[in-house]
Design an enzyme around this catalytic site. Structure first.
Site: not given
Length: 486
Positions: A412, A409-410, A386, A206, A384
């Protein structure tokens, strides 16, 4: 790693595992990835996604998005739609413990040059106002009974109580409240873990990030402008958080309930106890569904209060109101959910419970539930990356129907948190990032090490796969300049 022989390549970005691969598979499993991402894929994902393909009611395919990696039950990046009229199940392992862990993006009318002199002061104050880390508590003080009301009302409660603008509600998935939430289905332990955590980031992956939309990374200027990105080097704010300990406890409670009744009461046998489930229309399934909605709503509330605090801080630092600073939301998207949706499968519209575990809804143009201002272009999708690399704003596309309108979603993960802690030092990472123009504050140096950019897939590779596969379209790449980590 060599590509397994059991994988059938359907296209440049779609790989299929047939039902003959494992006894009990009801549908094939499909993985969305380029050749490069498939070569890097954690082998455990194959076992997990094919286990999902054995669940009662699973429809068409068990899916894994381009950011897929090993998770609890489902792979992270897993998507499965259960036909609720054909004995479909609901599974906490297909939703996740951090229910509605999601992304929110907000624009400003500030440029990088205007923010740069005050960046350190800005990040430091945000770090003070938005608590992060394990066990952090927020400034909104509620009784336990008030908290029960809040998780049934969602972000509408926030706006009524001065923690947001009316327009914010339109720009959230489900308008910030999934209807039908029932706090009577929530344990006292879950209430204990959640009632004082509103307005907090938490830990793990988060974050709260200040970013720049650089001209060279705007891929579609017309779409970008329709989502509020209109200036060269415009500053935006993105953050990622969920339902904290509350959602975790809801999932834990019902996982234990499902393990007790799944086989003895409903005769459901599974290959992995982490996929514990119950028929959606059973008393246990319905109780979890309404409890999970409370987790979803708590997360919308959490992100709304954080947004309110961000607006306060920017206003204090730059001397103008949030309205004058143009601090409008682009959108808020949810991960880790299960929602009842209508989808056309094999030419017939069906009522499906779509599980998205570490995956993003990506509705196309003209679809219901897309805000009116985005009807023509499709739902904004926030992915998102890193903290060292960058993130993306995309839109849903009509061809997204192949994944029940779901996308990544990101980035990974490619490295476990334990390995990342052994490989990297948080203090050095913090200094290295600062030398590259990214100012970071974190509650934990070991936690910072866990989130090193090299512990994740290349975000550009993930977005390329999603776009080539036709499950979302990239609009803007956003570059980090300030970050707060739990």
């Amino acid at each position: 790693m060599a590509i397994p022989e059991f994988l059938n390549q359907i296209s440049d970005t779609i790989w299929e595992i047939p039902v003959s691969y494992k006894e009990g598979m009801r549908v094939p499993a499909r993985i969305y990835a380029t050749h490069k991402l498939i070569e890097e894929l954690d082998e455990a994902v194959y076992d997990q996604v094919t286990n999902v393909a054995t669940l009662p009611g699973v429809t068409k395919y068990a899916l894994c998005m381009p950011d897929g990696h090993f998770g609890y039950g489902f792979p992270i990046g897993g998507v499965a739609a259960m036909d609720v009229e054909q004995g479909g199940v609901i599974s906490p392992g297909g939703i996740g413990f951090d229910i509605n862990c999601g992304m929110r993006l907000m624009v400003t009318n500030l440029t990088y040059n205007e923010v740069k002199p005050d960046l350190k002061k800005l990040v430091d104050k945000l770090y003070q106002r938005v608590p992060a880390g394990v066990g952090s508590t927020g400034f909104v003080k509620l009784s336990r009974n008030e908290f029960r009301q809040v998780v049934e009302q969602g972000a509408q409660w926030c706006v009524r109580n001065g923690y947001g603008w009316e327009e914010d509600l339109e720009l959230m998935e489900e308008n910030g409240c999934l209807k039908g939430a029932d706090s009577s289905k929530i344990s006292e332990k879950a209430i204990d873990r959640g009632f004082n955590q509103i307005g907090t980031l938490g830990s793990g992956n988060h974050y709260l990030e200040i970013q720049v939309a650089r001209q060279e990374f705007i891929f579609d200027r017309e779409l970008a402008a329709k989502m509020g990105i209109t200036m060269p080097n415009q500053v935006v704010v993105m953050f990622h958080c969920g339902s904290r300990g509350f959602g975790h406890q809801v999932a834990t409670d019902y996982l234990q309930i499902f393990l007790k009744v799944m086989e003895s009461k409903y005769g459901i046998k599974i290959l992995d106890r982490e996929l514990a489930c119950a028929p959606f229309d059973s008393p246990e399934g319905q109780a979890y569904f309404t409890a999970m909605k409370c987790g979803i709503n708590m997360s919308f509330v959490n992100r709304q209060v954080i947004l309110h605090r961000i607006r306060e801080v920017f206003s204090e630092i730059f001397g103008y109101s949030a309205e004058e600073l143009g601090m409008h939301m682009v959108y808020d998207v949810a991960h880790n959910t299960a929602k009842l949706e209508r989808h056309i499968v094999d030419g017939r519209e069906r009522s499906l419970l779509v599980h998205r575990k570490g995956a993003t809804r990506a509705f196309g143009p003209g679809m219901g539930d897309v805000p009116q201002r985005y009807k023509e272009i499709g739902q904004p999708v926030i992915i998102g990356g890193s903290m060292e690399t960058g993130s993306y704003l995309l839109v849903g596309v009509p061809s997204g129907d192949q994944t029940f309108f779901s996308t990544a979603h990101g980035s990974g993960r490619t490295m476990s948190r334990a390995k990342a802690r052994k490989t990297y030092r948080g203090e050095k990472l913090q200094k290295d990032m600062q030398s590259r123009g990214i100012y970071v504050r974190s509650t934990s140096m070991s936690g910072l090490a866990e989130e090193a950019g090299a512990a994740y897939k290349n975000i550009d590779d993930v977005i390329e796969a999603a776009e080539l596969a036709g499950i979302s379209k990239r609009v803007v790449r956003l570059t980090p300049i300030g970050n707060i980590k739990g």
